[in-house]
Design a protein around this motif. Structure first.
Motif, PDB file in Angstrom:
ATOM      1  N   ASP A 130       9.552  29.364  23.570  1.00 56.19           N
ATOM      2  CA  ASP A 130       9.076  28.101  23.009  1.00 56.19           C
ATOM      3  C   ASP A 130       9.908  26.926  23.497  1.00 56.19           C
TER       4      ASP A 130
ATOM      5  N   TYR B 104       8.338  23.752  25.414  1.00 56.94           N
ATOM      6  CA  TYR B 104       8.450  22.411  24.838  1.00 56.94           C
ATOM      7  C   TYR B 104       9.455  21.505  25.548  1.00 56.94           C
TER       8      TYR B 104
ATOM      9  N   MET C 137       6.925  17.033  19.936  1.00 57.65           N
ATOM     10  CA  MET C 137       6.768  18.427  19.490  1.00 57.65           C
ATOM     11  C   MET C 137       6.190  18.471  18.086  1.00 57.65           C
ATOM     12  N   ASP C 138       6.715  17.624  17.196  1.00 59.42           N
ATOM     13  CA  ASP C 138       6.204  17.577  15.823  1.00 59.42           C
ATOM     14  C   ASP C 138       4.735  17.179  15.800  1.00 59.42           C
TER      15      ASP C 138
ATOM     16  N   LEU D  38       2.512  17.509  18.250  1.00 57.19           N
ATOM     17  CA  LEU D  38       1.699  18.583  18.814  1.00 57.19           C
ATOM     18  C   LEU D  38       1.483  19.690  17.791  1.00 57.19           C
ATOM     19  N   ARG D  39       2.543  20.121  17.116  1.00 53.40           N
ATOM     20  CA  ARG D  39       2.404  21.157  16.089  1.00 53.40           C
ATOM     21  C   ARG D  39       1.445  20.700  14.986  1.00 53.40           C
ATOM     22  N   TYR D  40       1.605  19.467  14.546  1.00 55.19           N
ATOM     23  CA  TYR D  40       0.743  18.922  13.490  1.00 55.19           C
ATOM     24  C   TYR D  40      -0.720  18.922  13.934  1.00 55.19           C
TER      25      TYR D  40
ATOM     26  N   LEU E 176      -2.215  20.653  16.386  1.00 59.90           N
ATOM     27  CA  LEU E 176      -2.738  22.007  16.569  1.00 59.90           C
ATOM     28  C   LEU E 176      -3.049  22.658  15.221  1.00 59.90           C
ATOM     29  N   ASP E 177      -2.135  22.500  14.250  1.00 60.10           N
ATOM     30  CA  ASP E 177      -2.383  23.038  12.907  1.00 60.10           C
ATOM     31  C   ASP E 177      -3.633  22.427  12.297  1.00 60.10           C
TER      32      ASP E 177
END
Length: 149
Positions: free
Chosen positions: A118, A122, A130-131, A133-135, A137-138
């Protein structure tokens, strides 16, 4: 083509599949190099280590492997003495798959391997990116019924 006519390689699914292939290749290289196992075997050990004993159907869902591949791979790992199989207390027709001591030893190596992969994926992003992208995608996954465990 105009801006309203994107090329196939501009589509979300194309890009997600491309990123997935990159991540799978990195995972496979790390899995073989660090664990000496093919990636599906490492994935199943990772799922069992993270979520505990479960059925092959649950392993399949959590590892994103089709049921037949999860079943075959589980049998291979049982044969290697890394997993065990016991009858389910709730359903006499199903079996519960668990890690054996040697499987737990391998599981302890997986988390650092995943973190390394990871970090590599990243590395071109800042912390806020990164935050984000994670948000995002979720949000996409949840809107289509996927739920994190």
């Amino acid at each position: 083509m105009t801006k309203t006519d994107p090329t196939p390689d501009e589509s979300l699914t194309y890009r997600l599949k491309a990123l997935s292939k990159i991540a799978d290749r990195m995972s496979s290289e790390l899995s073989r190099g660090k664990l000496g196992l093919p990636m599906p075997e490492a994935m199943i050990i990772g799922v069992l280590g993270a979520f505990g004993p479960q059925t092959v159907m649950d392993i399949s869902r959590r590892s994103n492997l089709d049921k037949s591949q999860a079943s075959r791979t589980t049998e291979t790992l049982i044969g290697k003495g890394l997993l065990s199989r016991t009858a389910s207390d709730q359903d006499g027709r199903s079996v519960i798959i668990s890690l054996m001591p040697e499987g737990r030893k391998i599981f302890r190596k997986i988390a650092p391997m995943v973190e390394k992969r990871d970090t590599e994926l990243y590395r071109c992003l800042s912390e806020p990116e990164m935050d984000a992208l994670r948000y995002l995608l979720d949000k996409l996954l949840e809107s289509h019924g996927w739920q994190a465990e």
